[in-house]
Design an enzyme around this catalytic site. Structure first.
Site: not given
Ligand code: AR6
Length: 186
Positions: A16-17, A30, A38-40, A130, A132, A134
């Site tokens: 996990d980042i 975005n 997601g990660v965002d 990108s 996930g 995207y």
């Protein structure tokens, strides 16, 4: 696995980042820096509301962040984990590959690393941008991501370690295979 390049090390991590102890983590954001899934979403939750406020200040100035470009903010509550900056970049939306997607994805990695050097981040972590929401095919994205990072670490001094942090096991496995191929070609 890790690969030593001229100026720094590229390392692949399954995890996990938001849990990485690095100077800067990169967000697959975005164009409106609104936060999302997601990660965002994970980064905004871990950083807390201060991150959203900082993002909105940036959007007031630039209106939108173009695909392939990068900006940075502070890390909100993630500061307690040793993370100092979040670099936000917007990957391409996959539309079959003939609409400039590879070039935009490459620019995400190169511009994020350029920004990291400018702000003095010596260690940084990327997600697989990108791949996930995207929809960018994982294997194609891995080649672009790893080649761009390797090239930057061969050419520019300033970053000691770049960690590619892959959340999903299958994405990690694909990246590992790709790095072995690219690394042996060196
Ligand atoms: N740590 C590392 N990687 C993660 C984590 C995590 N905690 N969570 C998910 N991933 P995505 P995109 C992986 O969809 O395709 C957002 O809503 C995930 O498994 O996060 O660039 C934004 O607001 C995948 O491999 O980003 C945008 O609207 C990778 O991160 C849009 O999604 C990227 O998946 C951006 O889409």
């Amino acid at each position: 696995m890790e690969l030593r390049l001229k100026y720094g090390t590229l390392r692949l991590v399954h995890g996990d980042i938001t849990e990485q102890r690095v100077d800067a983590i990169v967000n697959a954001a975005n164009s409106r820096l609104m936060g999302g899934g997601g990660v965002d979403g994970a980064i905004h939750r871990a950083a807390g509301p201060e991150l959203h406020r900082e993002c909105m200040e940036i959007i007031r100035k630039i209106v939108r962040l173009e695909h392939g470009n990068a900006v940075y903010t502070r890390a909100g509550r993630m500061k307690e984990r040793g993370i100092r900056w979040i670099i936000h970049t917007v990957g391409p939306v996959w539309r079959g590959g003939k609409h400039g997607e590879p070039e935009i994805l490459e620019r995400c990695y190169r511009n994020s690393m350029k920004l990291a050097r400018e702000i003095g981040a010596r260690t940084m972590a990327f997600p697989s941008i990108s791949t996930g929401a995207y929809g960018y095919p994982v294997e194609k994205a891995a080649k672009i991501a790893l080649s761009a990072i390797m090239d930057e670490l061969e050419k520019h001094e300033g970053i000691d370690e770049v960690r590619m942090v892959l959340y999903l096991r299958e994405v990690f496995d694909t990246q590992l295979e790709t790095l072995r191929e690219l690394g042996s070609g060196n």
